[in-house]
Scaffold this active site. Structure first.
Site, PDB file in Angstrom:
ATOM      1  N   GLY A  43       0.773  -1.247   0.000  1.00 54.11           N
ATOM      2  CA  GLY A  43       0.000   0.000   0.000  1.00 54.11           C
ATOM      3  C   GLY A  43       0.797   1.285   0.000  1.00 54.11           C
ATOM      4  O   GLY A  43       0.345   2.293  -0.527  1.00 54.11           O
ATOM      5  N   ASP A  98       0.737   3.254   4.589  1.00 49.97           N
ATOM      6  CA  ASP A  98      -0.367   3.947   3.914  1.00 49.97           C
ATOM      7  C   ASP A  98      -1.444   4.359   4.914  1.00 49.97           C
ATOM      8  O   ASP A  98      -1.908   5.487   4.924  1.00 49.97           O
ATOM      9  CB  ASP A  98      -0.974   3.090   2.779  1.00 49.97           C
ATOM     10  CG  ASP A  98      -1.334   1.667   3.220  1.00 49.97           C
ATOM     11  OD1 ASP A  98      -1.118   1.322   4.402  1.00 49.97           O
ATOM     12  OD2 ASP A  98      -1.840   0.897   2.382  1.00 49.97           O
ATOM     13  N   ASP A 101      -4.745   1.217  10.948  1.00 52.47           N
ATOM     14  CA  ASP A 101      -6.133   0.899  11.321  1.00 52.47           C
ATOM     15  C   ASP A 101      -6.127   0.320  12.737  1.00 52.47           C
ATOM     16  O   ASP A 101      -6.223   1.062  13.719  1.00 52.47           O
ATOM     17  CB  ASP A 101      -6.701  -0.064  10.276  1.00 52.47           C
ATOM     18  CG  ASP A 101      -8.161  -0.409  10.514  1.00 52.47           C
ATOM     19  OD1 ASP A 101      -8.746   0.104  11.481  1.00 52.47           O
ATOM     20  OD2 ASP A 101      -8.731  -1.199   9.741  1.00 52.47           O
ATOM     21  N   THR A 102      -5.979  -0.988  12.887  1.00 55.86           N
ATOM     22  CA  THR A 102      -5.931  -1.566  14.235  1.00 55.86           C
ATOM     23  C   THR A 102      -4.566  -1.381  14.888  1.00 55.86           C
ATOM     24  O   THR A 102      -4.437  -1.503  16.106  1.00 55.86           O
ATOM     25  CB  THR A 102      -6.202  -3.091  14.187  1.00 55.86           C
ATOM     26  OG1 THR A 102      -5.158  -3.711  13.429  1.00 55.86           O
ATOM     27  CG2 THR A 102      -7.539  -3.392  13.567  1.00 55.86           C
ATOM     28  N   GLY A 103      -3.530  -1.107  14.080  1.00 60.13           N
ATOM     29  CA  GLY A 103      -2.175  -0.979  14.602  1.00 60.13           C
ATOM     30  C   GLY A 103      -1.425  -2.307  14.671  1.00 60.13           C
ATOM     31  O   GLY A 103      -0.265  -2.337  15.057  1.00 60.13           O
ATOM     32  N   LEU A 106       1.745  -2.380  12.529  1.00 59.69           N
ATOM     33  CA  LEU A 106       2.830  -1.611  13.158  1.00 59.69           C
ATOM     34  C   LEU A 106       3.419  -2.354  14.347  1.00 59.69           C
ATOM     35  O   LEU A 106       4.642  -2.392  14.510  1.00 59.69           O
ATOM     36  CB  LEU A 106       2.305  -0.254  13.638  1.00 59.69           C
ATOM     37  CG  LEU A 106       2.264   0.867  12.627  1.00 59.69           C
ATOM     38  CD1 LEU A 106       1.847   2.151  13.320  1.00 59.69           C
ATOM     39  CD2 LEU A 106       3.618   1.040  11.951  1.00 59.69           C
ATOM     40  N   LYS A 129      -6.975   5.788  11.156  1.00 64.19           N
ATOM     41  CA  LYS A 129      -8.382   5.694  11.559  1.00 64.19           C
ATOM     42  C   LYS A 129      -8.400   5.676  13.080  1.00 64.19           C
ATOM     43  O   LYS A 129      -8.171   4.635  13.695  1.00 64.19           O
ATOM     44  CB  LYS A 129      -8.980   4.380  11.042  1.00 64.19           C
ATOM     45  CG  LYS A 129      -9.170   4.329   9.541  1.00 64.19           C
ATOM     46  CD  LYS A 129      -9.775   2.980   9.175  1.00 64.19           C
ATOM     47  CE  LYS A 129      -9.927   2.827   7.695  1.00 64.19           C
ATOM     48  NZ  LYS A 129     -10.422   1.482   7.328  1.00 64.19           N
ATOM     49  N   ASP A 157      -5.776  -0.539  -1.633  1.00 67.06           N
ATOM     50  CA  ASP A 157      -6.516  -1.432  -2.528  1.00 67.06           C
ATOM     51  C   ASP A 157      -7.827  -1.925  -1.938  1.00 67.06           C
ATOM     52  O   ASP A 157      -8.049  -1.883  -0.730  1.00 67.06           O
ATOM     53  CB  ASP A 157      -5.665  -2.663  -2.847  1.00 67.06           C
ATOM     54  CG  ASP A 157      -5.528  -3.590  -1.635  1.00 67.06           C
ATOM     55  OD1 ASP A 157      -5.090  -3.105  -0.578  1.00 67.06           O
ATOM     56  OD2 ASP A 157      -5.890  -4.776  -1.737  1.00 67.06           O
ATOM     57  N   ARG A 163      -5.525   0.558  -6.617  1.00 67.08           N
ATOM     58  CA  ARG A 163      -4.345   1.244  -6.067  1.00 67.08           C
ATOM     59  C   ARG A 163      -3.941   2.426  -6.947  1.00 67.08           C
ATOM     60  O   ARG A 163      -3.241   3.330  -6.499  1.00 67.08           O
ATOM     61  CB  ARG A 163      -3.159   0.279  -5.975  1.00 67.08           C
ATOM     62  CG  ARG A 163      -3.350  -0.868  -5.009  1.00 67.08           C
ATOM     63  CD  ARG A 163      -2.013  -1.577  -4.816  1.00 67.08           C
ATOM     64  NE  ARG A 163      -2.163  -2.898  -4.231  1.00 67.08           N
ATOM     65  CZ  ARG A 163      -2.240  -3.148  -2.918  1.00 67.08           C
ATOM     66  NH1 ARG A 163      -2.183  -2.151  -2.058  1.00 67.08           N
ATOM     67  NH2 ARG A 163      -2.362  -4.373  -2.469  1.00 67.08           N
TER      68      ARG A 163
HETATM   69  P1  IMP Z   1      -3.772  -2.515  10.700  1.00 68.29           P
HETATM   70  O1  IMP Z   1      -2.765  -3.613  10.836  1.00 68.29           O
HETATM   71  O2  IMP Z   1      -5.143  -2.933  11.130  1.00 68.29           O
HETATM   72  O3  IMP Z   1      -3.346  -1.204  11.311  1.00 68.29           O
HETATM   73  O4  IMP Z   1      -3.993  -2.289   9.166  1.00 68.29           O
HETATM   74  C1  IMP Z   1      -3.046  -1.696   8.395  1.00 68.29           C
HETATM   75  C2  IMP Z   1      -3.138  -2.182   6.982  1.00 68.29           C
HETATM   76  O5  IMP Z   1      -4.457  -2.569   6.621  1.00 68.29           O
HETATM   77  C3  IMP Z   1      -2.790  -1.050   6.063  1.00 68.29           C
HETATM   78  O6  IMP Z   1      -1.424  -1.086   5.778  1.00 68.29           O
HETATM   79  C4  IMP Z   1      -3.622  -1.324   4.840  1.00 68.29           C
HETATM   80  O7  IMP Z   1      -2.888  -2.130   3.956  1.00 68.29           O
HETATM   81  C5  IMP Z   1      -4.808  -2.077   5.343  1.00 68.29           C
HETATM   82  N1  IMP Z   1      -5.999  -1.207   5.480  1.00 68.29           N
HETATM   83  C6  IMP Z   1      -6.543  -0.731   6.619  1.00 68.29           C
HETATM   84  N2  IMP Z   1      -7.608   0.041   6.369  1.00 68.29           N
HETATM   85  C7  IMP Z   1      -7.740   0.073   5.019  1.00 68.29           C
HETATM   86  C8  IMP Z   1      -8.667   0.733   4.125  1.00 68.29           C
HETATM   87  O8  IMP Z   1      -9.590   1.467   4.513  1.00 68.29           O
HETATM   88  N3  IMP Z   1      -8.469   0.520   2.811  1.00 68.29           N
HETATM   89  C9  IMP Z   1      -7.463  -0.268   2.319  1.00 68.29           C
HETATM   90  N4  IMP Z   1      -6.570  -0.887   3.111  1.00 68.29           N
HETATM   91  C10 IMP Z   1      -6.716  -0.729   4.457  1.00 68.29           C
HETATM   92 MG    MG Z   2      -0.483  -1.542   4.172  1.00 75.08          MG
END
Ligand code: IMP
Ligand code: MG
Length: 173
Positions: A43, A98, A101-103, A106, A129, A157, A163
């Site tokens: 992303g 990019d 979201d939940t972290g 990271l 978010k 995506d 993308r």
């Molecule tokens: P996390 O691990 O939940 O923080 O999610 C992070 C990853 O989920 C990001 O790097 C994105 O690739 C994907 N992601 C989270 N939210 C979205 C969204 O709204 N659209 C597309 N990809 C998302």
């Molecule tokens: Mg990503």
């Protein structure tokens, strides 16, 4: 896949302006130093391409690959699909994401990369978010906070597609 209705959330001009600001801040914070910018595949590839051109420092570009999503749902399990191609011990590293979201992505990457003893390890994310992310980690350089919508474009995506849209869009059905 039927064509979704997409509403522009952040347009090209807003993206360009904000990314110039982030680049200027990174340039000021690391004046005279070299940084390794690590884009999280897939992303972050579009964001990183623009960000790096707004940074006036010696930089090395690297990528790390992770996967957790299937369609529009996170599986919750992060797995490494590609490791870094260089050593980061003793170097300034900025992880470029990019969207946070939940972290979980990271968490996984920070735990892994800290063990390699970088001189510093910072986070730059185009989007976050806040409703979903409990702020365990502070995002050092953040482009935009967005509501808890599913967004696409500018590298992000929907099941591997969209993308290439030049803006951040919200899927509205
Ligand atoms: P996390 O691990 O939940 O923080 O999610 C992070 C990853 O989920 C990001 O790097 C994105 O690739 C994907 N992601 C989270 N939210 C979205 C969204 O709204 N659209 C597309 N990809 C998302
Ligand atoms: Mg990503």
């Amino acid at each position: 896949m039927t064509q979704p209705n997409i509403q522009v959330m952040i347009d090209e001009a807003q993206l360009a302006k904000r990314i110039r600001e982030l680049g200027a801040r990174i340039t000021a914070d690391f004046k005279g130093e070299e940084v390794v910018l690590v884009g999280i595949l897939k992303g972050a590839f579009v964001f990183l391409a623009d960000l790096v051109r707004s940074i006036n420092l010696q930089t090395e570009i690297e990528f790390i690959g992770v996967a957790s999503y299937e369609g529009t749902k996170s599986t919750g399990h992060v797995r490494l699909t590609r490791d870094l191609g260089c050593e980061i011990r003793g170097r300034h590293v900025i992880l470029v994401e990019d969207i946070v979201d939940t972290g979980k992505t990271l968490d996984y990457l920070l735990d892994m990369l800290k063990l390699r003893d970088p001189k510093s390890l910072r986070i730059c994310s185009l989007l976050s978010k806040p409703e979903a992310y409990d702020m365990r980690h502070k995002i050092d350089y953040l482009g935009f906070e967005i509501p808890n919508d599913f967004v696409i474009g500018y590298g992000l995506d929907w099941d591997g597609k969209y993308r290439n849209l030049p803006y951040i869009g919200k899927v509205i059905g």
